[in-house]
Write an enzyme that holds these catalytic residues in place. Structure first.
Site, PDB file in Angstrom:
ATOM      1  N   TRP A   1       0.818  -1.217   0.000  1.00 22.91           N
ATOM      2  CA  TRP A   1       0.000   0.000   0.000  1.00 22.91           C
ATOM      3  C   TRP A   1       0.846   1.260   0.000  1.00 22.91           C
ATOM      4  CZ3 TRP A   1      -4.335  -0.751  -2.059  1.00 22.91           C
ATOM      5  CH2 TRP A   1      -4.984  -1.979  -1.889  1.00 22.91           C
TER       6      TRP A   1
ATOM      7  N   ASP B   1      -1.609   6.270   6.637  1.00 22.63           N
ATOM      8  CA  ASP B   1      -2.663   5.389   6.134  1.00 22.63           C
ATOM      9  C   ASP B   1      -2.877   4.313   7.179  1.00 22.63           C
ATOM     10  OD1 ASP B   1      -4.258   3.495   4.964  1.00 22.63           O
ATOM     11  OD2 ASP B   1      -2.957   3.124   3.238  1.00 22.63           O
TER      12      ASP B   1
ATOM     13  N   LYS C   1     -12.241  -2.391   6.734  1.00 21.99           N
ATOM     14  CA  LYS C   1     -11.469  -3.401   7.433  1.00 21.99           C
ATOM     15  C   LYS C   1     -11.832  -3.402   8.922  1.00 21.99           C
ATOM     16  CE  LYS C   1      -8.095  -2.807   3.836  1.00 21.99           C
ATOM     17  NZ  LYS C   1      -8.038  -4.117   3.205  1.00 21.99           N
TER      18      LYS C   1
END
Lengths: 370, 370
Positions: A109, A180, A204
């Site tokens: 990511w 993030d 999530k």
């Protein structure tokens, strides 16, 4: 009908969208045809209706209260997921600045975030875990941040590799720290004052897909330039309390219920962290006990509380593991295609019993095959 | 519980998010804890799970079948609403082109679309209904489209003003026609082959807030430049079947059920148009019958099937109208703050009985106050 549906539910280790608290789903189900007092479903309600505005503000206050967010920060509910944040962060905070953006890349990511940032301005990767196949997390001593950088960016938990920062990196005075936190949002207490932006897509650890929470220090909003595409401009969203356009009302409503569950049923972020540590230990203890059978990916000092990644000695054993796990109602354990192996995502809403069931299965499986 | 919830539902004339078919809500409610056969809620399922991919493809095929969309077009499920489309259309189709973008502005949404397009490249408004307070729609003879334009853009139904194109404008050969159909999507048959892009956010006529359907002719994808922010690049979404990032899974699932309802319960777009015409006539007939009491906003030739806008002779009467309507379980009838008056949004899912109840109330109200 409902009792049967509950019975049919398996332990779902999906990396996201991911398992949610059953009590939240039950509340949503109860209210689905008509939100009490409103005359319609939450899905049918104008985003300007007072009932929805109360839901929106309650969700904002839920974030503020759990993370101890002061009025120096705006809390935004956005669409487009982490991927759009990759662009928005650079478009808002890098364009027009003299300093460059600096990135720590600890997995997939972070790498994708860099790919968007380079389109917006000078971007530098100051640490990259690629040589070790992203099994590690740097400490402050491993890199040097330019004191004139536009910002320092990192991903607190790499979902795919299963590595997690145990504590946030230190940014020099004046350099906003951007995080993030998509896959470890609300899994533990965080000192929000250390951050310029902390953001997470909800699917999530906080709700359904389709809403992203961005907590942004208000002084950073001054960097947003008027010529940005309107939706990409943080200032538009902050100035309009996340109602610059129609927000994803249902997703925000569900997110709000997850926040209530975290506060009332769990007891807040410290209690959540305690539970998460207990759950993760059930699996990492087995990895330590059978290091040649359950081969952990993450180096021990940076193991994720959320995504436990490991391989078995052969592809055949991995296939057998997944097939037999499914028969024990343990689902979605296959690792990401880029890493392979097994990944058990054990987010906040995964009950301790689910992790214990997986641990029991792992013990049986190694006994039979190890 | 369920029977009581159904009883508590009012007729909800909200402009969006808006009323949905009760049967769709009931299906969603039934399946909320566990989608049959999957072991988890639709909200908890990975977007890469085969069960979800089947749902995604069924929704795509539902759009293709209702609108008769050929393989020359991609059908995308996006986030960010119409507002992000305002930017994406210009960012993808105008950047790097020699021709300018041309816009027909027939109300508030067209105006907002122009505000985003000018940031991306040369943009020209070739017709603007402002002088008549946006109560009208142009015919082809009222403007001239440059044969070398990058595209011709219009909004088929202006939600706030309640004016609707009765048929699409004619674009010269080679000029893609772009349509914001957010508030009249699927309300009638459309000749999709005339369009370069037809798009709609779902929360008016097709589902919950949080998903936008963009039907785009595939040759136009070649205009998308690699340096665009990744999420804004249509080609990324098309190349990855709307899974470039995690799509809004729940919203797509509900949208799919609305498409099924439209096909199976209504009988398709021609049947839907017939019902919509009947419903709208119930209200417009009263506006024609009492022109000095119910003062219609839209010129008769461009009245919207979806949003019926009118004023009463005084603010006091309007307030009384709204208060008494609410007592008759007729909700969300207040006009947009920029236009005032009354707005009855009677989208596909508003049953004929709801419109009849409003018409009855209007008759009583004018008898008592006219």
């Amino acid at each position: 009908m409902t009792a049967q549906a509950v019975q049919e539910r398996i332990y779902n280790f999906s990396p996201g969208p991911a398992t949610m608290p059953l009590s939240v789903l039950q509340q949503v189900q109860d209210e689905l045809l008509c939100l009490p007092g409103s005359g319609c479903s939450i899905m049918e309600m104008s985003h300007r209706d007072k009932t929805f505005l109360d839901i929106l503000h309650a969700a904002e206050n839920g974030i503020r209260s759990l993370l101890n967010v002061s009025d120096d920060y705006a809390v935004l509910f956005l669409q487009g997921g982490a991927r759009l944040q990759f662009s928005m962060i650079a478009a808002n905070l890098l364009r027009g600045q003299s300093g460059k953006a600096q990135y720590l890349v600890t997995g997939s990511w972070g790498k994708s975030a860099v790919a968007e940032a380079v389109k917006e301005g000078p971007t530098e990767v100051i640490w990259d875990g690629k040589a070790d196949n992203y099994n590690n997390i740097p400490s402050d001593a491993d890199y040097s941040v330019d004191p004139s950088a536009a910002y320092l960016y990192y991903c607190s938990n790499e979902t795919i590799q299963g590595v997690q920062f145990q504590t946030e990196p230190t940014a020099p005075q004046g350099v906003p720290l951007i995080c993030d936190s998509s896959s470890d949002f609300l899994c533990r207490p965080v000192d929000i004052e250390k951050y310029g932006i902390l953001y997470a897509c909800a699917q999530k650890n906080a709700g359904p897909a389709g809403v992203t929470v961005t907590v942004i220090r208000k002084d950073l909003l001054e960097r947003s330039q008027a010529e940005l595409p309107g939706y990409l401009n943080y200032k538009n969203h902050a100035d309009n309390d996340s109602e610059w356009n129609t927000p994803p009302t249902f997703a925000i409503y569900v997110l709000g219920k997850v926040l209530n569950w975290l506060r009332d049923d769990i007891g807040g972020l410290q209690a959540m962290q305690d539970v998460n540590r207990e759950k993760a230990a059930l699996l990492y203890d087995l990895i330590d006990q059978y290091p040649e059978f359950y081969i952990g990916h993450a180096a021990p000092g940076c193991r994720s509380l959320m995504n436990v990644t490991y391989k078995l000695p052969s592809d055949e054993l991995q296939s057998a593991f997944l097939t037999q796990a499914a028969k024990h109602n343990l689902g979605s354990l296959k690792g990401h295609r880029s890493v392979g192996g097994i990944r058990a995502s054990i987010y906040n809403a995964m009950p301790r019993e689910g992790v214990a069931a997986l641990a029991d299965f792992m013990k049986d499986f190694v006994a039979q095959n190890g």
